[in-house]
Write a protein that holds these residues in place. Sequence first.
Motif, PDB file in Angstrom:
ATOM      1  N   GLY A   7       0.792  -1.218   0.000  1.00  0.00           N
ATOM      2  CA  GLY A   7       0.000   0.000   0.000  1.00  0.00           C
ATOM      3  C   GLY A   7       0.824   1.269   0.000  1.00  0.00           C
ATOM      4  O   GLY A   7       0.319   2.352  -0.330  1.00  0.00           O
ATOM      5  N   ARG A   8       2.105   1.165   0.354  1.00  0.00           N
ATOM      6  CA  ARG A   8       2.959   2.354   0.348  1.00  0.00           C
ATOM      7  C   ARG A   8       3.109   2.937  -1.052  1.00  0.00           C
ATOM      8  O   ARG A   8       3.368   4.128  -1.211  1.00  0.00           O
ATOM      9  CB  ARG A   8       4.330   2.009   0.902  1.00  0.00           C
ATOM     10  N   GLY A   9       2.979   2.084  -2.077  1.00  0.00           N
ATOM     11  CA  GLY A   9       3.094   2.597  -3.434  1.00  0.00           C
ATOM     12  C   GLY A   9       2.089   3.696  -3.716  1.00  0.00           C
ATOM     13  O   GLY A   9       2.404   4.699  -4.372  1.00  0.00           O
ATOM     14  N   TRP A  10       0.864   3.535  -3.215  1.00  0.00           N
ATOM     15  CA  TRP A  10      -0.169   4.561  -3.363  1.00  0.00           C
ATOM     16  C   TRP A  10       0.122   5.744  -2.437  1.00  0.00           C
ATOM     17  O   TRP A  10      -0.070   6.902  -2.804  1.00  0.00           O
ATOM     18  CB  TRP A  10      -1.532   3.952  -3.077  1.00  0.00           C
ATOM     19  N   GLN A  11       0.623   5.455  -1.244  1.00  0.00           N
ATOM     20  CA  GLN A  11       0.936   6.516  -0.291  1.00  0.00           C
ATOM     21  C   GLN A  11       2.036   7.431  -0.807  1.00  0.00           C
ATOM     22  O   GLN A  11       2.022   8.632  -0.541  1.00  0.00           O
ATOM     23  CB  GLN A  11       1.357   5.902   1.054  1.00  0.00           C
ATOM     24  N   TRP A  12       3.002   6.877  -1.540  1.00  0.00           N
ATOM     25  CA  TRP A  12       4.074   7.721  -2.088  1.00  0.00           C
ATOM     26  C   TRP A  12       3.499   8.799  -2.999  1.00  0.00           C
ATOM     27  O   TRP A  12       3.935   9.955  -2.955  1.00  0.00           O
ATOM     28  CB  TRP A  12       5.069   6.863  -2.875  1.00  0.00           C
ATOM     29  N   ILE A  13       2.526   8.431  -3.804  1.00  0.00           N
ATOM     30  CA  ILE A  13       1.940   9.391  -4.734  1.00  0.00           C
ATOM     31  C   ILE A  13       1.096  10.415  -3.985  1.00  0.00           C
ATOM     32  O   ILE A  13       1.147  11.618  -4.285  1.00  0.00           O
ATOM     33  CB  ILE A  13       1.118   8.648  -5.801  1.00  0.00           C
ATOM     34  N   LYS A  14       0.316   9.964  -3.013  1.00  0.00           N
ATOM     35  CA  LYS A  14      -0.495  10.890  -2.209  1.00  0.00           C
ATOM     36  C   LYS A  14       0.387  11.884  -1.465  1.00  0.00           C
ATOM     37  O   LYS A  14       0.118  13.090  -1.443  1.00  0.00           O
ATOM     38  CB  LYS A  14      -1.353  10.102  -1.209  1.00  0.00           C
ATOM     39  N   GLU A  15       1.445  11.375  -0.839  1.00  0.00           N
ATOM     40  CA  GLU A  15       2.330  12.251  -0.085  1.00  0.00           C
ATOM     41  C   GLU A  15       3.082  13.203  -1.004  1.00  0.00           C
ATOM     42  O   GLU A  15       3.326  14.365  -0.655  1.00  0.00           O
ATOM     43  CB  GLU A  15       3.317  11.415   0.725  1.00  0.00           C
ATOM     44  N   ALA A  16       3.439  12.732  -2.193  1.00  0.00           N
ATOM     45  CA  ALA A  16       4.128  13.597  -3.151  1.00  0.00           C
ATOM     46  C   ALA A  16       3.244  14.786  -3.536  1.00  0.00           C
ATOM     47  O   ALA A  16       3.709  15.926  -3.596  1.00  0.00           O
ATOM     48  CB  ALA A  16       4.517  12.792  -4.397  1.00  0.00           C
ATOM     49  N   TRP A  17       1.962  14.527  -3.787  1.00  0.00           N
ATOM     50  CA  TRP A  17       1.058  15.617  -4.138  1.00  0.00           C
ATOM     51  C   TRP A  17       0.872  16.572  -2.961  1.00  0.00           C
ATOM     52  O   TRP A  17       0.863  17.789  -3.139  1.00  0.00           O
ATOM     53  CB  TRP A  17      -0.286  15.062  -4.598  1.00  0.00           C
ATOM     54  N   ARG A  18       0.741  16.029  -1.764  1.00  0.00           N
ATOM     55  CA  ARG A  18       0.579  16.880  -0.589  1.00  0.00           C
ATOM     56  C   ARG A  18       1.809  17.757  -0.378  1.00  0.00           C
ATOM     57  O   ARG A  18       1.703  18.935  -0.003  1.00  0.00           O
ATOM     58  CB  ARG A  18       0.350  16.015   0.654  1.00  0.00           C
ATOM     59  N   LEU A  19       2.995  17.197  -0.658  1.00  0.00           N
ATOM     60  CA  LEU A  19       4.235  17.931  -0.439  1.00  0.00           C
ATOM     61  C   LEU A  19       4.406  19.080  -1.423  1.00  0.00           C
ATOM     62  O   LEU A  19       4.806  20.179  -1.045  1.00  0.00           O
ATOM     63  CB  LEU A  19       5.424  16.968  -0.533  1.00  0.00           C
ATOM     64  N   LEU A 214       5.006  -2.242  -7.660  1.00  0.00           N
ATOM     65  CA  LEU A 214       3.976  -2.691  -8.591  1.00  0.00           C
ATOM     66  C   LEU A 214       2.717  -1.839  -8.439  1.00  0.00           C
ATOM     67  O   LEU A 214       2.142  -1.371  -9.433  1.00  0.00           O
ATOM     68  CB  LEU A 214       3.652  -4.166  -8.339  1.00  0.00           C
ATOM     69  N   VAL A 215       2.295  -1.606  -7.198  1.00  0.00           N
ATOM     70  CA  VAL A 215       1.142  -0.740  -6.948  1.00  0.00           C
ATOM     71  C   VAL A 215       1.436   0.674  -7.436  1.00  0.00           C
ATOM     72  O   VAL A 215       0.595   1.320  -8.071  1.00  0.00           O
ATOM     73  CB  VAL A 215       0.788  -0.737  -5.445  1.00  0.00           C
ATOM     74  N   TYR A 216       2.613   1.155  -7.155  1.00  0.00           N
ATOM     75  CA  TYR A 216       3.041   2.496  -7.572  1.00  0.00           C
ATOM     76  C   TYR A 216       2.943   2.659  -9.090  1.00  0.00           C
ATOM     77  O   TYR A 216       2.384   3.641  -9.598  1.00  0.00           O
ATOM     78  CB  TYR A 216       4.474   2.708  -7.085  1.00  0.00           C
ATOM     79  N   ALA A 217       3.458   1.678  -9.828  1.00  0.00           N
ATOM     80  CA  ALA A 217       3.429   1.747 -11.293  1.00  0.00           C
ATOM     81  C   ALA A 217       2.002   1.682 -11.823  1.00  0.00           C
ATOM     82  O   ALA A 217       1.646   2.406 -12.766  1.00  0.00           O
ATOM     83  CB  ALA A 217       4.263   0.607 -11.878  1.00  0.00           C
ATOM     84  N   LEU A 218       1.174   0.846 -11.214  1.00  0.00           N
ATOM     85  CA  LEU A 218      -0.214   0.720 -11.667  1.00  0.00           C
ATOM     86  C   LEU A 218      -0.983   2.021 -11.433  1.00  0.00           C
ATOM     87  O   LEU A 218      -1.767   2.448 -12.285  1.00  0.00           O
ATOM     88  CB  LEU A 218      -0.895  -0.438 -10.938  1.00  0.00           C
ATOM     89  N   VAL A 219      -0.770   2.657 -10.288  1.00  0.00           N
ATOM     90  CA  VAL A 219      -1.466   3.907  -9.987  1.00  0.00           C
ATOM     91  C   VAL A 219      -1.037   4.999 -10.970  1.00  0.00           C
ATOM     92  O   VAL A 219      -1.874   5.746 -11.501  1.00  0.00           O
ATOM     93  CB  VAL A 219      -1.201   4.356  -8.539  1.00  0.00           C
ATOM     94  N   LEU A 220       0.266   5.102 -11.243  1.00  0.00           N
ATOM     95  CA  LEU A 220       0.738   6.099 -12.207  1.00  0.00           C
ATOM     96  C   LEU A 220       0.174   5.829 -13.597  1.00  0.00           C
ATOM     97  O   LEU A 220      -0.180   6.764 -14.323  1.00  0.00           O
ATOM     98  CB  LEU A 220       2.266   6.096 -12.261  1.00  0.00           C
ATOM     99  N   PHE A 221       0.077   4.559 -13.966  1.00  0.00           N
ATOM    100  CA  PHE A 221      -0.477   4.204 -15.270  1.00  0.00           C
ATOM    101  C   PHE A 221      -1.939   4.640 -15.364  1.00  0.00           C
ATOM    102  O   PHE A 221      -2.365   5.213 -16.375  1.00  0.00           O
ATOM    103  CB  PHE A 221      -0.351   2.699 -15.492  1.00  0.00           C
ATOM    104  N   VAL A 222      -2.699   4.400 -14.309  1.00  0.00           N
ATOM    105  CA  VAL A 222      -4.111   4.803 -14.293  1.00  0.00           C
ATOM    106  C   VAL A 222      -4.234   6.320 -14.345  1.00  0.00           C
ATOM    107  O   VAL A 222      -5.068   6.872 -15.073  1.00  0.00           O
ATOM    108  CB  VAL A 222      -4.818   4.241 -13.048  1.00  0.00           C
ATOM    109  N   LEU A 223      -3.391   7.025 -13.578  1.00  0.00           N
ATOM    110  CA  LEU A 223      -3.418   8.489 -13.601  1.00  0.00           C
ATOM    111  C   LEU A 223      -3.106   9.011 -14.994  1.00  0.00           C
ATOM    112  O   LEU A 223      -3.735   9.959 -15.474  1.00  0.00           O
ATOM    113  CB  LEU A 223      -2.400   9.047 -12.600  1.00  0.00           C
ATOM    114  N   PHE A 224      -2.139   8.396 -15.636  1.00  0.00           N
ATOM    115  CA  PHE A 224      -1.742   8.844 -16.974  1.00  0.00           C
ATOM    116  C   PHE A 224      -2.884   8.671 -17.974  1.00  0.00           C
ATOM    117  O   PHE A 224      -3.072   9.501 -18.859  1.00  0.00           O
ATOM    118  CB  PHE A 224      -0.520   8.056 -17.432  1.00  0.00           C
ATOM    119  N   LEU A 225      -3.663   7.610 -17.800  1.00  0.00           N
ATOM    120  CA  LEU A 225      -4.757   7.345 -18.731  1.00  0.00           C
ATOM    121  C   LEU A 225      -6.008   8.167 -18.439  1.00  0.00           C
ATOM    122  O   LEU A 225      -6.809   8.410 -19.342  1.00  0.00           O
ATOM    123  CB  LEU A 225      -5.123   5.854 -18.702  1.00  0.00           C
TER     124      LEU A 225
END
Length: 280
Positions: A7-19, A214-225
Amino acid sequence: MRRVHAGRGWQWIKEAWRLIRPRFGLVLGTVLLMYVLLFVASMIPMIGNIIAPILAPFLAGGVYVILRRVREIEQRSRIEPLASEQPISFDLLFSVFKDPAPRKALLWLGFVSIAFSLALLLVVATFVTVKLSGVDHSMLTDPSANDEQRIRFLIPYLMDPDAWALWIGILIASVAYSMATFFAVPLIVLRGETLRSAFSQSFSAVGRNWSAFLVYALVLFVLFLTVPITLMLSLILLLPLIVTSVFVAFEDIWNDSPVGGDADRQDQGRVLQERTSTVM
């Protein structure tokens, strides 16, 4: 270095946006300036393909220095709200050029990048040369032939069963290289590691946390689409988030800063306040 859950893969993206949200313009401008400079360097005749890979680690290191400064101000503002008004200069993008400590490691990182690309090209060129031996391949050197015709001529040789072993080998080598270099720049610039240590730690970190990546890459892929704008503009807007999420993942795995909910950030704020009180 630590192992984190998927689940940290998703948290990295959330925290990056918050930062970066309070300073999105700064981070966007910095990242775009880095890529513009690399593009201009790559266009220099004869030597562009050498200069750009050597410059890339230094400019990327400058971006990480800026992100670390953003993090420091964000942490400080929890106990001193006015700290959030502190300016951050674009000059930090070039600060790594002035720092002699990481210079040697970053130069070697650039050379390794060039060597790896040349090695892959050499392998493909050797394979094509062997496959075309005894075959009339004058089209490849015919000045009247265009690139599309040359590609059509080569595709059957590049897609035959023998070629699949080549592509699988290149894929494995590329994945291993990407794992070794993923955190190499922040490890060298922010933690003072040698190039060999940076490669080793980065490879180990990505391997140990493969589920989070893997979660991180999937979330970025979904965001990109799902970004409802043109392909190029969506990439431009997502680039700061991607670069910052790498910085956040680096913090998380090396335990430099907690990533997660408000409780984690409040705990870090209390620790920072206690340290400040002790110093004062």
